[in-house]
Design a protein around this motif. Structure first.
Motif, PDB file in Angstrom:
ATOM      1  N   GLY A 120      -0.912   1.881  -9.522  1.00 39.75           N
ATOM      2  CA  GLY A 120      -1.453   3.268 -10.100  1.00 39.75           C
ATOM      3  C   GLY A 120      -0.227   4.307  -9.615  1.00 39.75           C
ATOM      4  N   ARG A 121      -0.766   5.490  -9.800  1.00 41.07           N
ATOM      5  CA  ARG A 121       0.404   6.735  -9.305  1.00 41.07           C
ATOM      6  C   ARG A 121       0.500   6.451  -7.941  1.00 41.07           C
ATOM      7  NH1 ARG A 121      -2.140  11.915 -11.706  1.00 41.07           N
ATOM      8  NH2 ARG A 121      -1.932  12.137  -9.502  1.00 41.07           N
ATOM      9  N   GLN A 122       1.773   6.783  -7.496  1.00 43.97           N
ATOM     10  CA  GLN A 122       1.855   6.884  -5.941  1.00 43.97           C
ATOM     11  C   GLN A 122       1.074   7.665  -5.259  1.00 43.97           C
ATOM     12  OE1 GLN A 122       4.644   4.872  -4.401  1.00 43.97           O
ATOM     13  NE2 GLN A 122       3.037   5.239  -2.694  1.00 43.97           N
ATOM     14  N   SER A 123       0.931   8.885  -5.821  1.00 40.63           N
ATOM     15  CA  SER A 123      -0.154   9.748  -4.972  1.00 40.63           C
ATOM     16  C   SER A 123      -1.655   9.215  -4.814  1.00 40.63           C
ATOM     17  CB  SER A 123      -0.072  11.169  -5.547  1.00 40.63           C
ATOM     18  OG  SER A 123      -0.533  11.116  -6.943  1.00 40.63           O
ATOM     19  N   ASP A 124      -1.906   8.704  -6.012  1.00 38.50           N
ATOM     20  CA  ASP A 124      -3.236   8.084  -5.744  1.00 38.50           C
ATOM     21  C   ASP A 124      -3.381   6.807  -4.903  1.00 38.50           C
ATOM     22  OD1 ASP A 124      -4.279   9.978  -7.834  1.00 38.50           O
ATOM     23  OD2 ASP A 124      -4.003   8.762  -9.540  1.00 38.50           O
ATOM     24  N   ILE A 125      -2.353   5.952  -4.814  1.00 41.24           N
ATOM     25  CA  ILE A 125      -2.338   4.809  -3.950  1.00 41.24           C
ATOM     26  C   ILE A 125      -2.318   5.270  -2.541  1.00 41.24           C
ATOM     27  CG2 ILE A 125      -1.175   2.811  -3.505  1.00 41.24           C
ATOM     28  CD1 ILE A 125      -2.665   2.344  -6.017  1.00 41.24           C
ATOM     29  N   ASP A 126      -1.669   6.440  -2.345  1.00 36.34           N
ATOM     30  CA  ASP A 126      -1.484   6.881  -0.918  1.00 36.34           C
ATOM     31  C   ASP A 126      -2.890   7.474  -0.455  1.00 36.34           C
ATOM     32  OD1 ASP A 126       1.246   6.341  -0.971  1.00 36.34           O
ATOM     33  OD2 ASP A 126       2.015   8.393  -1.249  1.00 36.34           O
ATOM     34  N   GLN A 127      -3.527   8.007  -1.177  1.00 40.01           N
ATOM     35  CA  GLN A 127      -4.969   8.535  -0.969  1.00 40.01           C
ATOM     36  C   GLN A 127      -5.657   7.414  -0.475  1.00 40.01           C
ATOM     37  OE1 GLN A 127      -7.292  11.458  -3.326  1.00 40.01           O
ATOM     38  NE2 GLN A 127      -5.377  11.712  -4.479  1.00 40.01           N
ATOM     39  N   ILE A 128      -5.600   6.215  -1.255  1.00 42.15           N
ATOM     40  CA  ILE A 128      -6.574   5.026  -0.883  1.00 42.15           C
ATOM     41  C   ILE A 128      -5.947   4.360   0.316  1.00 42.15           C
ATOM     42  CG2 ILE A 128      -6.766   2.597  -1.361  1.00 42.15           C
ATOM     43  CD1 ILE A 128      -6.700   3.520  -4.583  1.00 42.15           C
ATOM     44  N   LEU A 129      -4.417   4.354   0.688  1.00 42.05           N
ATOM     45  CA  LEU A 129      -4.198   3.945   1.976  1.00 42.05           C
ATOM     46  C   LEU A 129      -4.504   4.632   2.920  1.00 42.05           C
ATOM     47  CD1 LEU A 129      -0.425   2.927   0.594  1.00 42.05           C
ATOM     48  CD2 LEU A 129      -2.255   1.302   1.248  1.00 42.05           C
ATOM     49  N   LYS A 130      -4.568   6.058   2.827  1.00 44.35           N
ATOM     50  CA  LYS A 130      -4.748   6.944   4.129  1.00 44.35           C
ATOM     51  C   LYS A 130      -6.408   7.008   4.446  1.00 44.35           C
ATOM     52  CE  LYS A 130      -0.919  10.027   3.242  1.00 44.35           C
ATOM     53  NZ  LYS A 130      -0.550  11.213   2.574  1.00 44.35           N
ATOM     54  N   ALA A 131      -7.386   6.825   3.307  1.00 44.67           N
ATOM     55  CA  ALA A 131      -8.703   6.499   3.529  1.00 44.67           C
ATOM     56  C   ALA A 131      -8.889   5.476   4.593  1.00 44.67           C
ATOM     57  CB  ALA A 131      -9.410   6.502   2.316  1.00 44.67           C
ATOM     58  N   PHE A 132      -7.952   4.271   4.316  1.00 39.03           N
ATOM     59  CA  PHE A 132      -8.439   3.061   4.819  1.00 39.03           C
ATOM     60  C   PHE A 132      -7.586   3.086   6.198  1.00 39.03           C
ATOM     61  CE2 PHE A 132      -9.725   1.068   0.666  1.00 39.03           C
ATOM     62  CZ  PHE A 132     -11.240   0.735   1.118  1.00 39.03           C
ATOM     63  N   GLY A 133      -6.642   3.965   6.527  1.00 36.85           N
ATOM     64  CA  GLY A 133      -6.053   3.808   7.629  1.00 36.85           C
ATOM     65  C   GLY A 133      -4.884   2.741   7.597  1.00 36.85           C
ATOM     66  N   ALA A 134      -4.199   2.881   6.370  1.00 36.26           N
ATOM     67  CA  ALA A 134      -3.301   1.711   5.965  1.00 36.26           C
ATOM     68  C   ALA A 134      -1.990   2.336   5.377  1.00 36.26           C
ATOM     69  CB  ALA A 134      -3.722   0.668   5.133  1.00 36.26           C
ATOM     70  N   TYR A 135      -1.768   3.460   5.351  1.00 40.08           N
ATOM     71  CA  TYR A 135      -0.523   4.322   4.921  1.00 40.08           C
ATOM     72  C   TYR A 135       0.499   4.002   5.540  1.00 40.08           C
ATOM     73  CZ  TYR A 135       2.581   7.761   3.237  1.00 40.08           C
ATOM     74  OH  TYR A 135       3.708   8.249   2.867  1.00 40.08           O
ATOM     75  N   THR A 136       1.716   3.765   5.039  1.00 38.07           N
ATOM     76  CA  THR A 136       2.925   3.551   5.623  1.00 38.07           C
ATOM     77  C   THR A 136       4.036   4.195   4.329  1.00 38.07           C
ATOM     78  OG1 THR A 136       4.738   2.236   6.284  1.00 38.07           O
ATOM     79  CG2 THR A 136       3.337   1.065   4.757  1.00 38.07           C
ATOM     80  N   SER A 137       5.049   5.003   4.683  1.00 38.40           N
ATOM     81  CA  SER A 137       6.034   5.391   3.927  1.00 38.40           C
ATOM     82  C   SER A 137       6.754   4.277   3.140  1.00 38.40           C
ATOM     83  CB  SER A 137       6.948   6.594   4.335  1.00 38.40           C
ATOM     84  OG  SER A 137       7.422   6.247   5.421  1.00 38.40           O
ATOM     85  N   GLN A 138       6.871   3.138   3.803  1.00 41.29           N
ATOM     86  CA  GLN A 138       7.617   2.166   3.450  1.00 41.29           C
ATOM     87  C   GLN A 138       7.081   0.891   3.390  1.00 41.29           C
ATOM     88  OE1 GLN A 138      11.033   1.986   6.283  1.00 41.29           O
ATOM     89  NE2 GLN A 138      12.142   3.749   5.591  1.00 41.29           N
ATOM     90  N   PRO A 139       6.744   0.299   2.136  1.00 43.50           N
ATOM     91  CA  PRO A 139       6.227  -0.923   2.096  1.00 43.50           C
ATOM     92  C   PRO A 139       6.643  -2.050   3.041  1.00 43.50           C
ATOM     93  CG  PRO A 139       6.853   0.004  -0.175  1.00 43.50           C
ATOM     94  CD  PRO A 139       7.616   0.792   0.920  1.00 43.50           C
ATOM     95  N   GLN A 140       7.745  -2.270   3.292  1.00 40.89           N
ATOM     96  CA  GLN A 140       8.436  -3.270   4.190  1.00 40.89           C
ATOM     97  C   GLN A 140       7.812  -3.067   5.600  1.00 40.89           C
ATOM     98  OE1 GLN A 140      10.358  -1.017   2.489  1.00 40.89           O
ATOM     99  NE2 GLN A 140      11.359  -2.178   1.086  1.00 40.89           N
ATOM    100  N   ALA A 141       7.116  -1.917   5.908  1.00 42.52           N
ATOM    101  CA  ALA A 141       6.774  -1.475   7.074  1.00 42.52           C
ATOM    102  C   ALA A 141       5.194  -1.834   7.419  1.00 42.52           C
ATOM    103  CB  ALA A 141       7.116  -0.546   7.737  1.00 42.52           C
TER     104      ALA A 141
END
Length: 188
Positions: A120-141
């Motif tokens: 999806g849109r990066q901003s929407d995916i970031d919301q999902i990642l943050k809700a689950f405590g899985a956010y990272t600004s770099q996919p490789q990390a």
């Protein structure tokens, strides 16, 4: 594997808990629009999570280290027949991971109808990642995290590391109180 390709794996293993571990938490999930591997637009919460037992992992199609192992974990969970789990693999690199790329990547793992791949849109995916405590600004990390939760019971776990199919099925049983229902097909 080149040393540059190995660096993210070494970092992930260095900061991840030793062995597999589970942590309970209470996410507040966004109802953002995502796109499935079949190109269908759906709402993350209301179409994919609401009323279901879900297992969610975070992958990207160019990943050569932990993502194939996370896909393998879902393959093993899928083999635990009758578990009633909707599996959702969320791309953490949505600018690269088109529905077609997700479908091709997922095909390696022989997904059944209850396993959905979303981008999806990066901003929407970031919301999902943050809700689950899985956010990272770099996919490789990103770390190997699998979320298992029940919208019905409100019990959610964040699972760090690599689990066998039976180990994940045991977490599902705990989350659902042993009463998971069979989930058929993808989003609404």
């Amino acid at each position: 594997m080149s040393w540059r390709a190995a660096v993210p794996l070494v970092i992930a293993l260095a900061v991840a808990p030793l062995g597999a571990s589970t942590q309970d938490f209470k996410p507040v999930l966004p109802d953002v629009q995502v796109v499935t591997q079949d190109g269908k637009s759906v709402r993350f919460y209301s179409d994919l999570v609401k009323g279901n037992v879900v297992a969610v992992n975070f992958i990207f199609t160019n990943c050569k280290t932990i993502c194939p192992m996370l896909g393998g974990m879902f393959t093993n969970l899928q083999k635990q027949s009758g578990r009633g789990v909707r599996m959702i693999s969320v791309s953490i690199d949505p600018t690269v991971d088109t529905p077609r790329r997700l479908k091709a990547w997922g095909a390696k793992f022989n997904p059944g109808p209850s396993w959905i791949f979303v981008t999806g849109r990066q901003s929407d995916i970031d919301q999902i990642l943050k809700a689950f405590g899985a956010y990272t600004s770099q996919p490789q990390a990103h770390l190997p995290i699998t979320i298992i939760g029940s919208d019905a019971t409100g019990v959610w776990t964040r699972n760090y590391g690599f689990f066998s199919g039976p180990e994940l099925a045991s977490v599902v049983t705990r989350v659902t109180g042993g009463g998971a229902q069979k989930t058929e097909g993808g989003g609404q």
